[in-house]
Design an enzyme around this catalytic site. Structure first.
Site, mmCIF file in Angstrom:
data_model
loop_
_atom_site.group_PDB
_atom_site.id
_atom_site.type_symbol
_atom_site.label_atom_id
_atom_site.label_comp_id
_atom_site.label_asym_id
_atom_site.label_seq_id
_atom_site.Cartn_x
_atom_site.Cartn_y
_atom_site.Cartn_z
ATOM 1 C CG ASP A 126 -8.469 -15.542 14.567
ATOM 2 O OD1 ASP A 126 -9.297 -14.603 14.873
ATOM 3 O OD2 ASP A 126 -7.929 -16.339 15.416
ATOM 4 C CB CYS B 25 -5.874 -13.504 16.397
ATOM 5 S SG CYS B 25 -4.526 -13.404 17.720
ATOM 6 C CB THR C 82 -4.781 -12.879 22.607
ATOM 7 O OG1 THR C 82 -4.193 -13.666 21.902
ATOM 8 C CG2 THR C 82 -5.714 -13.834 23.545
ATOM 9 C CG HIS D 250 11.406 4.002 20.618
ATOM 10 N ND1 HIS D 250 11.672 3.987 22.220
ATOM 11 C CD2 HIS D 250 11.282 5.327 20.528
ATOM 12 C CE1 HIS D 250 11.969 5.326 22.489
ATOM 13 N NE2 HIS D 250 11.541 5.943 21.617
ATOM 14 C CG HIS E 289 14.826 4.063 18.293
ATOM 15 N ND1 HIS E 289 14.964 3.450 19.627
ATOM 16 C CD2 HIS E 289 14.960 5.280 18.605
ATOM 17 C CE1 HIS E 289 14.643 4.508 20.481
ATOM 18 N NE2 HIS E 289 14.703 5.522 20.031
#
Ligand code: RB5
Length: 149
Positions: free
Chosen positions: A7, A63, A65, A96, A131
């Site tokens: 963004d 973005c 954060t 994992h 996994h």
């Protein structure tokens, strides 16, 4: 192929990562080369996901954060997006969780150089084994909760 997008908050970080990918001859596609002043992160996340789900491509979604893009990406079936701050998280989300999208926060203080995080993500293989059972359970959740819980 790496599908990358950001963004407006992540434009500079995206360009820096693209320079890194170029320097390593890693094939990439910039999903929103024409970054605008107000690119909404859900739109960017969705564009990246469309090129990653059902393919062998990996994605990098950026973005401010890393939280917004990770929330949006993880709404899409077959996407496992991980917001990583360091190389340990980047390695583990591959080993994992078989993550196929790396989310990054451009306004967040990362624990190391961002290129090290990208490299750890791109160079770590899924470990499989126990996994697989856990990822199968995530697939079941995707299948059973289409209309909400
Ligand atoms: C944009 O201002 C900001 O909200 C966005 O980049 C992101 O951090 C959202 O999670």
């Amino acid at each position: 192929m790496i599908i990358i997008g950001s963004d407006h908050a992540g434009t500079t970080l995206k360009q820096n990562i693209i320079s890194y990918l170029k320097s390593k001859n890693i094939e990439y596609m910039d999903i929103n080369e024409d970054n605008k002043e107000n690119d909404d992160y859900p739109d960017i996340a969705y564009m990246i996901c469309k090129k990653v789900a059902d393919s062998n491509n990996k994605g990098i979604a950026i973005c401010g954060t890393g939280i917004g893009v990770s929330i949006a990406c993880n709404k899409i079936n077959k996407i496992r997006a991980a917001n990583c701050f360091n190389t340990y998280m980047a390695k583990m989300c591959r080993a994992h969780n078989d993550a196929n999208i790396l989310c990054l926060g451009a306004r967040v203080e990362l624990d190391c150089n961002v290129n090290d995080i990208v490299e750890a993500f791109l160079n770590t293989e899924f470990e499989g084994g126990r996994h697989i059972r856990r990822l199968d359970k995530i697939k079941e959740i995707e299948k059973n909760n289409k209309g909400g819980i």
